[in-house]
Design a protein around this motif. Sequence first.
Motif, PDB file in Angstrom:
ATOM      1  N   ASP A  67       3.267 -17.402   2.185  1.00  0.00           N
ATOM      2  CA  ASP A  67       3.712 -17.330   3.578  1.00  0.00           C
ATOM      3  C   ASP A  67       3.931 -18.758   4.082  1.00  0.00           C
ATOM      4  OD1 ASP A  67       3.729 -17.279   6.438  1.00  0.00           O
ATOM      5  OD2 ASP A  67       2.567 -15.422   6.452  1.00  0.00           O
ATOM      6  N   MET A  68       5.203 -19.150   4.224  1.00  0.00           N
ATOM      7  CA  MET A  68       5.517 -20.533   4.622  1.00  0.00           C
ATOM      8  C   MET A  68       5.023 -20.864   6.027  1.00  0.00           C
ATOM      9  SD  MET A  68       6.708 -22.363   2.227  1.00  0.00           S
ATOM     10  CE  MET A  68       7.324 -23.790   3.114  1.00  0.00           C
ATOM     11  N   THR A  69       5.102 -19.911   6.946  1.00  0.00           N
ATOM     12  CA  THR A  69       4.624 -20.168   8.310  1.00  0.00           C
ATOM     13  C   THR A  69       3.126 -20.434   8.289  1.00  0.00           C
ATOM     14  OG1 THR A  69       6.365 -18.785   9.244  1.00  0.00           O
ATOM     15  CG2 THR A  69       4.465 -19.247  10.649  1.00  0.00           C
ATOM     16  N   LYS A  70       2.390 -19.578   7.600  1.00  0.00           N
ATOM     17  CA  LYS A  70       0.939 -19.747   7.500  1.00  0.00           C
ATOM     18  C   LYS A  70       0.597 -21.013   6.720  1.00  0.00           C
ATOM     19  CE  LYS A  70      -3.346 -18.504   7.950  1.00  0.00           C
ATOM     20  NZ  LYS A  70      -4.029 -19.092   9.086  1.00  0.00           N
ATOM     21  N   PHE A  71       1.409 -21.348   5.713  1.00  0.00           N
ATOM     22  CA  PHE A  71       1.189 -22.565   4.937  1.00  0.00           C
ATOM     23  C   PHE A  71       1.233 -23.785   5.853  1.00  0.00           C
ATOM     24  CE2 PHE A  71       2.978 -25.877   1.949  1.00  0.00           C
ATOM     25  CZ  PHE A  71       1.800 -26.084   1.238  1.00  0.00           C
ATOM     26  N   GLY A  72       2.210 -23.833   6.753  1.00  0.00           N
ATOM     27  CA  GLY A  72       2.294 -24.933   7.714  1.00  0.00           C
ATOM     28  C   GLY A  72       1.041 -25.036   8.559  1.00  0.00           C
ATOM     29  N   GLU A  73       0.517 -23.890   8.978  1.00  0.00           N
ATOM     30  CA  GLU A  73      -0.719 -23.870   9.767  1.00  0.00           C
ATOM     31  C   GLU A  73      -1.902 -24.333   8.916  1.00  0.00           C
ATOM     32  OE1 GLU A  73      -1.025 -19.848  11.150  1.00  0.00           O
ATOM     33  OE2 GLU A  73       0.841 -19.996  12.304  1.00  0.00           O
ATOM     34  N   ASP A  74      -1.957 -23.840   7.663  1.00  0.00           N
ATOM     35  CA  ASP A  74      -3.056 -24.225   6.777  1.00  0.00           C
ATOM     36  C   ASP A  74      -3.067 -25.729   6.517  1.00  0.00           C
ATOM     37  OD1 ASP A  74      -3.902 -21.591   6.539  1.00  0.00           O
ATOM     38  OD2 ASP A  74      -2.941 -21.278   4.582  1.00  0.00           O
ATOM     39  N   VAL A  75      -1.898 -26.286   6.267  1.00  0.00           N
ATOM     40  CA  VAL A  75      -1.786 -27.716   5.959  1.00  0.00           C
ATOM     41  C   VAL A  75      -2.193 -28.572   7.169  1.00  0.00           C
ATOM     42  CG1 VAL A  75      -0.127 -29.541   5.383  1.00  0.00           C
ATOM     43  CG2 VAL A  75      -0.107 -27.399   4.123  1.00  0.00           C
ATOM     44  N   ALA A  76      -2.002 -28.045   8.359  1.00  0.00           N
ATOM     45  CA  ALA A  76      -2.338 -28.789   9.577  1.00  0.00           C
ATOM     46  C   ALA A  76      -3.834 -28.741   9.910  1.00  0.00           C
ATOM     47  CB  ALA A  76      -1.530 -28.249  10.760  1.00  0.00           C
ATOM     48  N   SER A  77      -4.605 -27.925   9.192  1.00  0.00           N
ATOM     49  CA  SER A  77      -6.036 -27.797   9.496  1.00  0.00           C
ATOM     50  C   SER A  77      -6.774 -29.105   9.203  1.00  0.00           C
ATOM     51  CB  SER A  77      -6.657 -26.656   8.680  1.00  0.00           C
ATOM     52  OG  SER A  77      -6.771 -27.032   7.319  1.00  0.00           O
ATOM     53  N   ALA A  78      -7.911 -29.268   9.856  1.00  0.00           N
ATOM     54  CA  ALA A  78      -8.714 -30.480   9.654  1.00  0.00           C
ATOM     55  C   ALA A  78      -9.155 -30.612   8.194  1.00  0.00           C
ATOM     56  CB  ALA A  78      -9.935 -30.454  10.579  1.00  0.00           C
ATOM     57  N   THR A  79      -9.525 -29.512   7.578  1.00  0.00           N
ATOM     58  CA  THR A  79      -9.946 -29.565   6.173  1.00  0.00           C
ATOM     59  C   THR A  79      -8.823 -30.045   5.279  1.00  0.00           C
ATOM     60  OG1 THR A  79     -11.582 -27.816   6.474  1.00  0.00           O
ATOM     61  CG2 THR A  79     -10.799 -28.187   4.229  1.00  0.00           C
ATOM     62  N   MET A  80      -7.637 -29.483   5.457  1.00  0.00           N
ATOM     63  CA  MET A  80      -6.513 -29.874   4.611  1.00  0.00           C
ATOM     64  C   MET A  80      -6.027 -31.282   4.927  1.00  0.00           C
ATOM     65  SD  MET A  80      -5.959 -28.014   2.125  1.00  0.00           S
ATOM     66  CE  MET A  80      -4.463 -28.845   1.631  1.00  0.00           C
ATOM     67  N   GLN A  81      -6.178 -31.731   6.140  1.00  0.00           N
ATOM     68  CA  GLN A  81      -5.832 -33.117   6.465  1.00  0.00           C
ATOM     69  C   GLN A  81      -6.769 -34.070   5.718  1.00  0.00           C
ATOM     70  OE1 GLN A  81      -3.126 -34.374   8.329  1.00  0.00           O
ATOM     71  NE2 GLN A  81      -2.531 -32.282   7.841  1.00  0.00           N
ATOM     72  N   ARG A  82      -8.034 -33.694   5.623  1.00  0.00           N
ATOM     73  CA  ARG A  82      -9.001 -34.500   4.866  1.00  0.00           C
ATOM     74  C   ARG A  82      -8.637 -34.495   3.383  1.00  0.00           C
ATOM     75  NH1 ARG A  82     -13.056 -33.132   1.717  1.00  0.00           N
ATOM     76  NH2 ARG A  82     -13.195 -30.991   2.496  1.00  0.00           N
ATOM     77  N   VAL A  83      -8.364 -33.310   2.831  1.00  0.00           N
ATOM     78  CA  VAL A  83      -8.009 -33.197   1.412  1.00  0.00           C
ATOM     79  C   VAL A  83      -6.729 -33.977   1.119  1.00  0.00           C
ATOM     80  CG1 VAL A  83      -7.280 -31.570  -0.388  1.00  0.00           C
ATOM     81  CG2 VAL A  83      -9.232 -31.023   1.076  1.00  0.00           C
ATOM     82  N   ALA A  84      -5.742 -33.868   2.000  1.00  0.00           N
ATOM     83  CA  ALA A  84      -4.479 -34.594   1.807  1.00  0.00           C
ATOM     84  C   ALA A  84      -4.707 -36.099   1.826  1.00  0.00           C
ATOM     85  CB  ALA A  84      -3.466 -34.188   2.877  1.00  0.00           C
TER      86      ALA A  84
END
Length: 103
Positions: A67-84
């Motif tokens: 789900d590309m829309t949800k993927f955008g939301e997931d990537v914007a999360s604090a956890t994923m920002q840390r992982v990125a």
Amino acid sequence: MPHVVVLFNLKQGVEKSAYEAWAQATDLPIVRGLPSIGGFDVYRSLSLFGSEKAPPYQYVELIQVDDMTKFGEDVASATMQRVAGEFRSYADDPLFILCDKLG
């Protein structure tokens, strides 16, 4: 369903063992746990098939996005920002290629 192919080399001075330990402990379990992701694997390049030349990239990631829309939301999360951010400390100018499967 779209996929993201990530091609990268490690930054100079980064030990393969350090990156791979981080990928196993952090990157793989967190990304695989995202609701938008159907699959995520990291591959270490071994060789160019039928050639003596070294592969142009040390690592390849394959991310199946359900789900590309949800993927955008997931990537914007604090956890994923840390992982990125952690990923960027290992990877030297990674290429993120959005792909669509034929057939």
